[in-house]
Scaffold this active site. Sequence first.
Site, PDB file in Angstrom:
ATOM      1  N   THR A  30       0.842  -1.214   0.000  1.00  0.00           N
ATOM      2  CA  THR A  30       0.000   0.000   0.000  1.00  0.00           C
ATOM      3  C   THR A  30       0.868   1.251   0.000  1.00  0.00           C
ATOM      4  O   THR A  30       0.528   2.252  -0.627  1.00  0.00           O
ATOM      5  CB  THR A  30      -0.967   0.031   1.206  1.00  0.00           C
ATOM      6  OG1 THR A  30      -0.210  -0.157   2.397  1.00  0.00           O
ATOM      7  CG2 THR A  30      -2.031  -1.031   1.102  1.00  0.00           C
ATOM      8  N   ILE A 107       0.671 -10.082  -6.054  1.00  0.00           N
ATOM      9  CA  ILE A 107       0.865 -10.414  -7.459  1.00  0.00           C
ATOM     10  C   ILE A 107       1.580  -9.278  -8.189  1.00  0.00           C
ATOM     11  O   ILE A 107       1.643  -9.249  -9.411  1.00  0.00           O
ATOM     12  CB  ILE A 107      -0.504 -10.706  -8.149  1.00  0.00           C
ATOM     13  CG1 ILE A 107      -1.470  -9.532  -7.946  1.00  0.00           C
ATOM     14  CG2 ILE A 107      -1.102 -11.995  -7.605  1.00  0.00           C
ATOM     15  CD1 ILE A 107      -2.772  -9.668  -8.732  1.00  0.00           C
ATOM     16  N   HIS A 123       0.185 -16.573  -5.588  1.00  0.00           N
ATOM     17  CA  HIS A 123      -0.936 -16.153  -6.436  1.00  0.00           C
ATOM     18  C   HIS A 123      -0.476 -15.671  -7.816  1.00  0.00           C
ATOM     19  O   HIS A 123      -1.268 -15.130  -8.575  1.00  0.00           O
ATOM     20  CB  HIS A 123      -1.752 -15.054  -5.739  1.00  0.00           C
ATOM     21  CG  HIS A 123      -2.514 -15.561  -4.546  1.00  0.00           C
ATOM     22  ND1 HIS A 123      -3.186 -14.735  -3.683  1.00  0.00           N
ATOM     23  CD2 HIS A 123      -2.696 -16.818  -4.071  1.00  0.00           C
ATOM     24  CE1 HIS A 123      -3.754 -15.471  -2.722  1.00  0.00           C
ATOM     25  NE2 HIS A 123      -3.462 -16.729  -2.938  1.00  0.00           N
ATOM     26  N   CYS A 131      -0.226 -17.462 -22.981  1.00  0.00           N
ATOM     27  CA  CYS A 131      -1.179 -17.913 -23.994  1.00  0.00           C
ATOM     28  C   CYS A 131      -1.934 -19.125 -23.454  1.00  0.00           C
ATOM     29  O   CYS A 131      -1.338 -20.042 -22.889  1.00  0.00           O
ATOM     30  CB  CYS A 131      -0.426 -18.264 -25.272  1.00  0.00           C
ATOM     31  SG  CYS A 131      -1.521 -18.942 -26.532  1.00  0.00           S
ATOM     32  N   CYS A 136       0.876 -23.875 -27.373  1.00  0.00           N
ATOM     33  CA  CYS A 136       1.680 -22.665 -27.609  1.00  0.00           C
ATOM     34  C   CYS A 136       2.326 -22.206 -26.300  1.00  0.00           C
ATOM     35  O   CYS A 136       3.515 -22.349 -26.109  1.00  0.00           O
ATOM     36  CB  CYS A 136       0.785 -21.578 -28.214  1.00  0.00           C
ATOM     37  SG  CYS A 136       1.613 -19.987 -28.367  1.00  0.00           S
ATOM     38  N   SER A 195      -3.949  -9.623   6.635  1.00  0.00           N
ATOM     39  CA  SER A 195      -4.958  -9.845   7.671  1.00  0.00           C
ATOM     40  C   SER A 195      -5.083 -11.339   7.981  1.00  0.00           C
ATOM     41  O   SER A 195      -5.829 -11.720   8.866  1.00  0.00           O
ATOM     42  CB  SER A 195      -6.305  -9.277   7.206  1.00  0.00           C
ATOM     43  OG  SER A 195      -6.714  -9.922   6.017  1.00  0.00           O
TER      44      SER A 195
END
Length: 253
Positions: A30, A107, A123, A131, A136, A195
């Site tokens: 943050t 992330i 995450h 892709c 691929c 949290s």
Amino acid sequence: MKYDKKIDQVVRCLANSPNTVVVTGAGISTEAGIPDFRGKNGIYRQLGEDRVMDIINIDTFRDNPRLFYDFYNQYFVFPPVEPSLAHYVLADMEREGFIRGIVTQNIDGLHERAGNRRVVAIHGNSERYVCTNRDCGEGYSSAQVKQQGAVVPTCDLCQAVLKPDVILFGEPIKDFADAQDLIMGARTLVVIGSSLTVYPLAGFVKAFSTLSQDLIIINQGPTHLDHAALVKIEADHTGDALQAILRLLKRKR
Ligand code: NAD
Ligand code: ZN
């Protein structure tokens, strides 16, 4: 600093720990300018958790990528930011051998950018896209996707839809075993800016706390495991707290 005694306690604990691991959540970013979800202005408060879960979901992504990306681009594509002081102090702590690694729910890729080497990002990383055509599997950076300018980005090689390289609701987390091993193998665990609501990470920390006393939590506001912590530091400037800890640790050498 108002929490001097607690800082001393943390320093004593870390100085005697042969294996310290750090767990981070949205609260460490943050200060870098990326809002958390459950905080005052977080999107769960604005939109409701159910709405977010309905859209940031693997089934919605597959069935209606346009709906998914309209929402994702608005709320999950972070503004370009630099790591915060806390990220840089953690990189220094790893270089100096005070911490073994980081398990993060974030992330944003900011730990890697700050210089940490051992980062288990359970995450995923929103700076990358892949892709969806299994034959691929080409990877793209967020900058390349941005340059494409389409709402639903597609692969240059095979035209299949690209997926952000992040874990959506309904998908298993990445590197489950690595995260679990790192946390359960630690002597001391330091949780910063989470949290401890989201599973399975909250479950790993809970399991750790049943085996070991040495759980340290640095967070603004309550977490689900405050009762199990050896030390809980209430801090809204996690970088300042970490910097004070590192300075004292270096002095003890
Ligand atoms: P959370 O939203 O559950 O908890 C964040 C905690 O950090 C809250 O308790 C909040 O009070 C605290 N906090 C906020 N600012 C702080 C500050 N400056 N100093 C100290 N504490 C502060 O976050 P979570 O547990 O990480 O879970 C949220 C989920 O959302 C995760 O799945 C994560 O992947 C995702 N998420 C990631 C990012 C990111 O990558 N930066 C941002 C938002 C959400
Ligand atoms: Zn492709």
